[in-house]
Each structure stands twice: as C-alpha cells, then as structure tokens.
Scaffold this active site. Structure first.
Site, PDB file in Angstrom:
ATOM      1  N   MET A 148      38.453   3.447  33.993  1.00 37.28           N
ATOM      2  CA  MET A 148      38.555   2.670  35.231  1.00 37.28           C
ATOM      3  C   MET A 148      37.286   2.885  36.059  1.00 37.28           C
ATOM      4  O   MET A 148      37.290   2.672  37.280  1.00 37.28           O
ATOM      5  CB  MET A 148      39.796   3.083  36.023  1.00 37.28           C
ATOM      6  CG  MET A 148      41.082   2.770  35.274  1.00 37.28           C
ATOM      7  SD  MET A 148      42.490   2.419  36.356  1.00 37.28           S
ATOM      8  CE  MET A 148      42.611   3.947  37.235  1.00 37.28           C
TER       9      MET A 148
ATOM     10  N   ALA B  41      34.074   4.890  37.952  1.00 35.18           N
ATOM     11  CA  ALA B  41      33.867   6.135  38.710  1.00 35.18           C
ATOM     12  C   ALA B  41      33.659   7.272  37.703  1.00 35.18           C
ATOM     13  O   ALA B  41      34.321   8.305  37.748  1.00 35.18           O
ATOM     14  CB  ALA B  41      35.036   6.414  39.641  1.00 35.18           C
ATOM     15  N   LEU B  42      32.743   7.035  36.795  1.00 34.84           N
ATOM     16  CA  LEU B  42      32.606   7.907  35.620  1.00 34.84           C
ATOM     17  C   LEU B  42      32.120   9.299  35.990  1.00 34.84           C
ATOM     18  O   LEU B  42      31.340   9.494  36.916  1.00 34.84           O
ATOM     19  CB  LEU B  42      31.625   7.271  34.632  1.00 34.84           C
ATOM     20  CG  LEU B  42      32.009   5.869  34.144  1.00 34.84           C
ATOM     21  CD1 LEU B  42      30.987   5.351  33.150  1.00 34.84           C
ATOM     22  CD2 LEU B  42      33.415   5.856  33.536  1.00 34.84           C
TER      23      LEU B  42
ATOM     24  N   HIS C 239      34.376  11.520  31.144  1.00 32.15           N
ATOM     25  CA  HIS C 239      34.202  10.240  30.444  1.00 32.15           C
ATOM     26  C   HIS C 239      33.018  10.307  29.478  1.00 32.15           C
ATOM     27  O   HIS C 239      33.073   9.778  28.376  1.00 32.15           O
ATOM     28  CB  HIS C 239      33.929   9.106  31.453  1.00 32.15           C
ATOM     29  CG  HIS C 239      35.043   8.859  32.413  1.00 32.15           C
ATOM     30  ND1 HIS C 239      34.976   9.195  33.737  1.00 32.15           N
ATOM     31  CD2 HIS C 239      36.263   8.300  32.235  1.00 32.15           C
ATOM     32  CE1 HIS C 239      36.090   8.845  34.343  1.00 32.15           C
ATOM     33  NE2 HIS C 239      36.894   8.315  33.456  1.00 32.15           N
TER      34      HIS C 239
ATOM     35  N   GLU D  17      42.622  14.179  26.375  1.00 27.64           N
ATOM     36  CA  GLU D  17      43.918  14.858  26.213  1.00 27.64           C
ATOM     37  C   GLU D  17      44.464  15.353  27.540  1.00 27.64           C
ATOM     38  O   GLU D  17      45.624  15.731  27.624  1.00 27.64           O
ATOM     39  CB  GLU D  17      43.772  16.043  25.253  1.00 27.64           C
ATOM     40  CG  GLU D  17      43.665  15.634  23.814  1.00 27.64           C
ATOM     41  CD  GLU D  17      43.739  16.784  22.841  1.00 27.64           C
ATOM     42  OE1 GLU D  17      43.817  16.514  21.641  1.00 27.64           O
ATOM     43  OE2 GLU D  17      43.675  17.964  23.277  1.00 27.64           O
TER      44      GLU D  17
ATOM     45  N   ASP E 187      45.214  13.681  30.074  1.00 30.22           N
ATOM     46  CA  ASP E 187      46.352  12.805  30.399  1.00 30.22           C
ATOM     47  C   ASP E 187      47.224  12.685  29.147  1.00 30.22           C
ATOM     48  O   ASP E 187      47.245  11.642  28.481  1.00 30.22           O
ATOM     49  CB  ASP E 187      45.837  11.434  30.851  1.00 30.22           C
ATOM     50  CG  ASP E 187      45.090  11.533  32.172  1.00 30.22           C
ATOM     51  OD1 ASP E 187      45.639  12.105  33.120  1.00 30.22           O
ATOM     52  OD2 ASP E 187      43.932  11.067  32.239  1.00 30.22           O
TER      53      ASP E 187
ATOM     54  N   VAL F  52      37.915  18.946  28.895  1.00 27.83           N
ATOM     55  CA  VAL F  52      36.721  19.726  29.241  1.00 27.83           C
ATOM     56  C   VAL F  52      37.097  20.651  30.398  1.00 27.83           C
ATOM     57  O   VAL F  52      37.741  20.221  31.360  1.00 27.83           O
ATOM     58  CB  VAL F  52      35.562  18.793  29.673  1.00 27.83           C
ATOM     59  CG1 VAL F  52      34.313  19.584  29.990  1.00 27.83           C
ATOM     60  CG2 VAL F  52      35.281  17.760  28.585  1.00 27.83           C
TER      61      VAL F  52
ATOM     62  N   ARG G 264      39.663  15.213  40.890  1.00 26.44           N
ATOM     63  CA  ARG G 264      40.493  15.741  41.988  1.00 26.44           C
ATOM     64  C   ARG G 264      40.060  17.138  42.422  1.00 26.44           C
ATOM     65  O   ARG G 264      40.409  17.580  43.513  1.00 26.44           O
ATOM     66  CB  ARG G 264      41.952  15.810  41.559  1.00 26.44           C
ATOM     67  CG  ARG G 264      42.523  14.452  41.334  1.00 26.44           C
ATOM     68  CD  ARG G 264      43.840  14.548  40.675  1.00 26.44           C
ATOM     69  NE  ARG G 264      44.342  13.233  40.359  1.00 26.44           N
ATOM     70  CZ  ARG G 264      45.546  12.997  39.899  1.00 26.44           C
ATOM     71  NH1 ARG G 264      46.377  13.990  39.711  1.00 26.44           N
ATOM     72  NH2 ARG G 264      45.926  11.788  39.630  1.00 26.44           N
TER      73      ARG G 264
HETATM   74  O1  PAF Z   1      42.868   6.834  31.983  1.00 27.39           O
HETATM   75  C1  PAF Z   1      42.435   5.803  32.556  1.00 27.39           C
HETATM   76  O2  PAF Z   1      41.336   5.783  33.103  1.00 27.39           O
HETATM   77  C2  PAF Z   1      43.287   4.537  32.572  1.00 27.39           C
HETATM   78  O3  PAF Z   1      44.643   4.851  32.683  1.00 27.39           O
HETATM   79  C3  PAF Z   1      43.034   3.619  31.361  1.00 27.39           C
HETATM   80  C4  PAF Z   1      43.435   4.271  30.052  1.00 27.39           C
HETATM   81  C5  PAF Z   1      41.571   3.225  31.312  1.00 27.39           C
HETATM   82  C6  PAF Z   1      43.856   2.330  31.500  1.00 27.39           C
HETATM   83  O4  PAF Z   1      43.542   1.641  32.654  1.00 27.39           O
END
Ligand code: PAF
Length: 290
Positions: free
Chosen positions: A33, A35-36, A40, A151, A153, A183, A194
C-alpha cells in the site's frame, strides 16, 4: 522502471516483460500500500532472487479500511516510493487509481471464512475481505508466477494462501504465495512503521514483546500447559510496560485453529499488545510435538 496506472498498459507491460531478458520471463509480485520501508524492500530483494522480473503494486485499498480507520490520512507518497524501488531493480510499478481498481458498480467480495475470524479480524470487521478481494484482483491483473508477503502479518498471509488454494489459482499457485521472515531490530523487536509512534522509554520497553514470546515458546515446547504459559506471557507484557494485550494465542500455523495444547502440526504464537500510541503485533513459530 516503468509506472502504470491503468489496466491496459499494465497488461502490455507485463507481457513485454515475460518476453524480455535471458531467463524464462518469470514474474514476482510484491503487493503493497506504499509508504515503503525496509520491510517492503526486503520483500523486493527476496523477489529479485526468485524471479526474472519484479512488479510492485502500490494501492491504498479502501476496501480494507474500517469506518473508524482514517483512509484519507494513510500516507500516499508515490514519487518517494518509486525512488526507493528504482535502485532495487524493480521492473514495473503498478499504481492503479481507485477507479481502475473498483470501477463504478463494482460489487464483488472475496471473503475467506475461518482464518479471517478472531485475532486482528476480531477488531477489524471486514478487513480481511478487503485484503482478499484486492489481492485476488492483483493476482488476476499481474498473473505473477510468485507473490511475496511479510510473515509479520501472519493472519493476512494465511487468508491469502487459503484464497489461492480454495480458488485453485495458478498464477500464483498457493505453493508460490511466499512468506518472507519478519525483519527484526538487533534487540528482537519486529520492524514496523508503528515503532515510530513509540517514545524512547516505550521503545526500550517494547522489547518485552519478542523476549516474553520466546520465553513462552520455550515453555510450550518443553511441555508446560498452554493456558498457564499464555497467562504468564500476558502478565510479563503488562509488567514490562504494555498497557493492554489485545490477544495472545497459540494457533495452528495454517488453518489458524485456536489451540489449547501443543499439536503435532506447525503452530504459531500470535500476539497484539498496546504500548503508548502503538498497537504492536508479532508472531513466531512453535515447534510441533514429536
Ligand atoms: O499488507 C499490505 O500492505 C496490504 O494488506 C496488501 C497485501 C498490499 C493488500 O492491500
């Protein structure tokens, strides 16, 4: 690196990628989504090792935000994100508009029962339907050979794997929905955007989370009763400075069934707890009984 915002150019770029290069033209998708952050980029680096081309999707998905969650306040910084992705060798950024993703009249929902219930699903009704719906669409749009998710999430990963399995997806096949290890900071705290909400003292106290989880896992693996161990874990978190514990549960790693005792299948200890302004989540593997 190319950035595209609508479906036709995406499809043209993906098929050009498949035909280019010296490899077999395999494609890895890293859904985000935006905001890397470093987490990521770890997924992107892993994706590069596993496929010829990496596609990163950047889409703030309205369907996975609840009524009390501030969709408008979610950071959107496409230019900055692209500047981080370019040096990582990403081939294509898929940044659809909301209209491209959900055209007028969009009415379909992908719901994954069971694994979506409880844990983070309990406090975010509809969240995992939103995730499953957008990820199902992203898979069909990009048709990747593999897709990578953090992982950290774990419940999200379980939902996506179950969806890929139940819908017999082939791009990617469920076995190619890859979870990448969380990580961690040097003291063991899982990296998360967060963590930035933590004041210095809270940041120091937050290490109680991974530390107490490891103690609990050692206890469960050595045969201590699960209920008592979880109660001790919750008490350790509160003693360590956490204000409250949303959940601390032992679950089957794949189907997320709640477990009251050690099982012969892979398990996961999952915790969400609040400290200062942050709600931190973490999960770790628990070894199956012999
Ligand atoms: O983990 C996220 O950033 C989001 O839930 C995802 C998997 C990109 C789906 O919008």
């Amino acid at each position: 690196m190319q950035t595209v915002h609508s479906l036709d150019p995406l499809r043209r770029s993906v098929s050009a990628l498949r035909q280019s290069g010296t490899g077999s033209g395999t494609i890895a998708l890293v859904p985000t989504m935006g905001a890397l952050h470093e987490g990521h980029l770890t997924l992107v680096r892993e994706a590069r090792k596993r496929a010829d081309h990496v596609v990163v999707s950047i889409f703030v998905n309205p369907l996975q935000f609840g009524v009390n969650e501030d969709l408008d306040a979610y950071p959107r910084q496409l230019e900055r994100d692209c500047a981080l992705l370019e040096p990582e060798g990403v081939a294509l950024v898929w940044a659809p508009t909301v209209e491209a993703m959900y055209p007028q009249g969009f009415a379909t929902n992908v719901g994954v029962t069971g694994v979506s219930d409880g844990l983070c699903g309990a406090s975010r009704p509809g969240h995992f339907d939103g995730v499953a719906t957008v990820v199902c669409k992203l898979f069909h749009q990009v048709l990747p050979d593999i897709a990578l998710f953090g992982e950290k999430d774990w419940q999200q990963l379980a939902v996506i794997r179950r969806m890929a399995r139940d819908l017999d997806l082939t791009r990617p096949h469920v076995d190619n929905v890859i979870g990448v290890e969380t990580v961690r900071e040097t003291d063991g705290l899982a990296r998360s955007s967060r963590n930035a909400y933590l004041a210095a003292e809270e940041r120091a106290q937050a290490v109680t989370l991974p530390t107490a989880m490891k103690v609990a896992i050692a206890a469960i693996e050595s045969g201590e009763p699960v209920g008592q161990t979880i109660a001790a874990l919750e008490a350790a978190l509160i003693a360590g400075g956490f204000a409250s514990v949303d959940y601390a549960e032992l679950r089957d790693a794949e189907n997320l069934d709640l477990l009251g005792a050690r099982s012969e299948r892979p398990m996961r200890l999952l915790v969400a707890a609040r400290i200062g302004k942050a709600r931190l989540i973490d999960n770790m593997a628990v070894a199956p009984s012999a």
